[in-house]
Design a protein around this motif. Structure first.
Motif, PDB file in Angstrom:
ATOM      1  N   ASP A  41       0.823  -1.205   0.000  1.00 32.04           N
ATOM      2  CA  ASP A  41       0.000   0.000   0.000  1.00 32.04           C
ATOM      3  C   ASP A  41       0.865   1.268   0.000  1.00 32.04           C
ATOM      4  O   ASP A  41       0.527   2.262  -0.627  1.00 32.04           O
ATOM      5  N   ALA A  42       2.000   1.182   0.728  1.00 35.75           N
ATOM      6  CA  ALA A  42       2.890   2.346   0.829  1.00 35.75           C
ATOM      7  C   ALA A  42       3.938   2.347  -0.283  1.00 35.75           C
ATOM      8  O   ALA A  42       4.824   3.197  -0.292  1.00 35.75           O
ATOM      9  N   ALA A  43       3.848   1.374  -1.204  1.00 33.28           N
ATOM     10  CA  ALA A  43       4.795   1.248  -2.313  1.00 33.28           C
ATOM     11  C   ALA A  43       6.239   1.099  -1.828  1.00 33.28           C
ATOM     12  O   ALA A  43       7.168   1.655  -2.414  1.00 33.28           O
ATOM     13  N   GLY A  44       6.408   0.333  -0.751  1.00 35.93           N
ATOM     14  CA  GLY A  44       7.755   0.082  -0.243  1.00 35.93           C
ATOM     15  C   GLY A  44       8.252  -1.278  -0.705  1.00 35.93           C
ATOM     16  O   GLY A  44       7.469  -2.110  -1.164  1.00 35.93           O
ATOM     17  N   ILE A  45       9.579  -1.487  -0.584  1.00 37.23           N
ATOM     18  CA  ILE A  45      10.133  -2.799  -0.944  1.00 37.23           C
ATOM     19  C   ILE A  45      10.454  -3.622   0.296  1.00 37.23           C
ATOM     20  O   ILE A  45      10.855  -4.764   0.201  1.00 37.23           O
ATOM     21  N   GLY A  46      10.255  -3.011   1.459  1.00 37.63           N
ATOM     22  CA  GLY A  46      10.486  -3.738   2.697  1.00 37.63           C
ATOM     23  C   GLY A  46       9.789  -3.032   3.843  1.00 37.63           C
ATOM     24  O   GLY A  46       9.575  -1.815   3.791  1.00 37.63           O
ATOM     25  N   LEU A  47       9.380  -3.817   4.833  1.00 36.40           N
ATOM     26  CA  LEU A  47       8.749  -3.218   6.008  1.00 36.40           C
ATOM     27  C   LEU A  47       8.982  -4.149   7.196  1.00 36.40           C
ATOM     28  O   LEU A  47       8.798  -5.361   7.084  1.00 36.40           O
ATOM     29  N   HIS A  55       6.253  -5.315  18.080  1.00 37.82           N
ATOM     30  CA  HIS A  55       7.658  -5.495  18.399  1.00 37.82           C
ATOM     31  C   HIS A  55       8.109  -6.947  18.554  1.00 37.82           C
ATOM     32  O   HIS A  55       8.635  -7.348  19.570  1.00 37.82           O
ATOM     33  N   GLN A  56       7.835  -7.710  17.486  1.00 35.70           N
ATOM     34  CA  GLN A  56       8.374  -9.061  17.365  1.00 35.70           C
ATOM     35  C   GLN A  56       9.115  -9.138  16.035  1.00 35.70           C
ATOM     36  O   GLN A  56       8.825  -8.378  15.108  1.00 35.70           O
ATOM     37  N   ARG A  57      10.086 -10.088  15.980  1.00 33.53           N
ATOM     38  CA  ARG A  57      11.038 -10.063  14.862  1.00 33.53           C
ATOM     39  C   ARG A  57      10.471 -10.656  13.564  1.00 33.53           C
ATOM     40  O   ARG A  57      10.623 -11.833  13.275  1.00 33.53           O
ATOM     41  N   ILE A  58       9.827  -9.774  12.809  1.00 33.11           N
ATOM     42  CA  ILE A  58       9.219 -10.157  11.525  1.00 33.11           C
ATOM     43  C   ILE A  58       9.497  -9.049  10.516  1.00 33.11           C
ATOM     44  O   ILE A  58       9.308  -7.870  10.813  1.00 33.11           O
ATOM     45  N   ILE A  59       9.947  -9.454   9.316  1.00 27.01           N
ATOM     46  CA  ILE A  59      10.078  -8.457   8.249  1.00 27.01           C
ATOM     47  C   ILE A  59       9.417  -8.959   6.967  1.00 27.01           C
ATOM     48  O   ILE A  59       9.320 -10.166   6.730  1.00 27.01           O
ATOM     49  N   ALA A  60       8.959  -8.003   6.175  1.00 28.97           N
ATOM     50  CA  ALA A  60       8.381  -8.298   4.866  1.00 28.97           C
ATOM     51  C   ALA A  60       9.251  -7.619   3.822  1.00 28.97           C
ATOM     52  O   ALA A  60       9.717  -6.492   4.031  1.00 28.97           O
ATOM     53  N   VAL A  61       9.483  -8.327   2.720  1.00 27.88           N
ATOM     54  CA  VAL A  61      10.315  -7.797   1.643  1.00 27.88           C
ATOM     55  C   VAL A  61       9.708  -8.222   0.305  1.00 27.88           C
ATOM     56  O   VAL A  61       9.185  -9.330   0.186  1.00 27.88           O
ATOM     57  N   GLU A  69       6.326 -11.114  -5.396  1.00 21.86           N
ATOM     58  CA  GLU A  69       7.274 -12.068  -4.823  1.00 21.86           C
ATOM     59  C   GLU A  69       7.512 -11.748  -3.352  1.00 21.86           C
ATOM     60  O   GLU A  69       8.610 -11.374  -2.940  1.00 21.86           O
ATOM     61  N   PRO A  70       6.439 -11.855  -2.562  1.00 23.79           N
ATOM     62  CA  PRO A  70       6.573 -11.503  -1.144  1.00 23.79           C
ATOM     63  C   PRO A  70       7.480 -12.478  -0.398  1.00 23.79           C
ATOM     64  O   PRO A  70       7.478 -13.679  -0.662  1.00 23.79           O
ATOM     65  N   LEU A  71       8.251 -11.916   0.498  1.00 22.28           N
ATOM     66  CA  LEU A  71       9.136 -12.723   1.330  1.00 22.28           C
ATOM     67  C   LEU A  71       8.891 -12.288   2.774  1.00 22.28           C
ATOM     68  O   LEU A  71       9.023 -11.110   3.097  1.00 22.28           O
ATOM     69  N   ILE A  72       8.498 -13.256   3.590  1.00 20.13           N
ATOM     70  CA  ILE A  72       8.326 -12.978   5.017  1.00 20.13           C
ATOM     71  C   ILE A  72       9.443 -13.698   5.756  1.00 20.13           C
ATOM     72  O   ILE A  72       9.644 -14.905   5.579  1.00 20.13           O
TER      73      ILE A  72
END
Ligand code: ZN
Length: 170
Positions: A41-47, A55-61, A69-72
């Motif tokens: 939605d924010a047109a980002g490549i990572g969040l 505040h738990q260790r999760i990232i989206a790319v 090609e989502p990567l969690i």
């Protein structure tokens, strides 16, 4: 689905160190979907979860141009880093600013997927940079920490001003 609110520098919550995910519950799985949705939605490549105040260790790319090609990565850990690459980085939490940052040019990492599978991954170039940037968020670090103090203060000032005028016009 509504996008989650993205915290903006200098919000002190961005300095929180995220804890490892213990169990991939339904709640965590749902959160990863919201995180991806918010990133697209924010047109980002990572969040990183930290950026949406979770505040738990999760990232989206997703660095693909087609945005399919989502990567969690859950509990990602860089186990090897080599080389050096410098590129202009931006951040959804520091909107409108781009600064050169040095990173490893190649990394090897371990993480857990949403299905609970452990896996390792080798990443270089943009993917490697993006993952290093997002993992920094989980440790309460921002790319502006790599620039000079003077520049960081300038960015802080400008963003504060922009935020004040935005909330003032509501
Ligand atoms: Zn960022």
């Amino acid at each position: 689905m509504h996008p989650l609110e993205i915290l903006e520098f200098p919000d002190p919550r961005l300095r929180t160190i995220a804890i490892p995910v213990k169990n991939i519950t339904d709640e965590i799985a749902k959160f990863t979907e919201k995180l991806l949705f918010t990133m697209y939605d924010a047109a980002g490549i990572g969040l990183a979860a930290t950026q949406v105040n979770f505040h738990q260790r999760i990232i989206a790319v997703d660095i693909s141009e087609t945005k399919n090609e989502p990567l969690i990565l859950i509990n990602p850990i860089i186990i090897e880093g080599a080389g050096e690459i410098e590129s202009e980085e931006g951040c959804l939490s520091v909107p409108g600013f781009y600064e050169p940052v040095k990173r490893f040019s190649e990394i090897k990492l371990e993480a857990i997927s949403v299905d609970g599978e452990s896996f390792s991954l080798e990443a270089s170039e943009l993917l490697g940079i993006c993952i290093q940037h997002e993992i920094d968020h989980l440790d309460g670090k921002l790319f502006v920490d790599y620039v000079s103090k003077t520049k960081r203060q300038l960015i802080r000032k400008k963003l504060k001003k922009a935020n004040a005028s935005r909330s003032g016009s509501k």
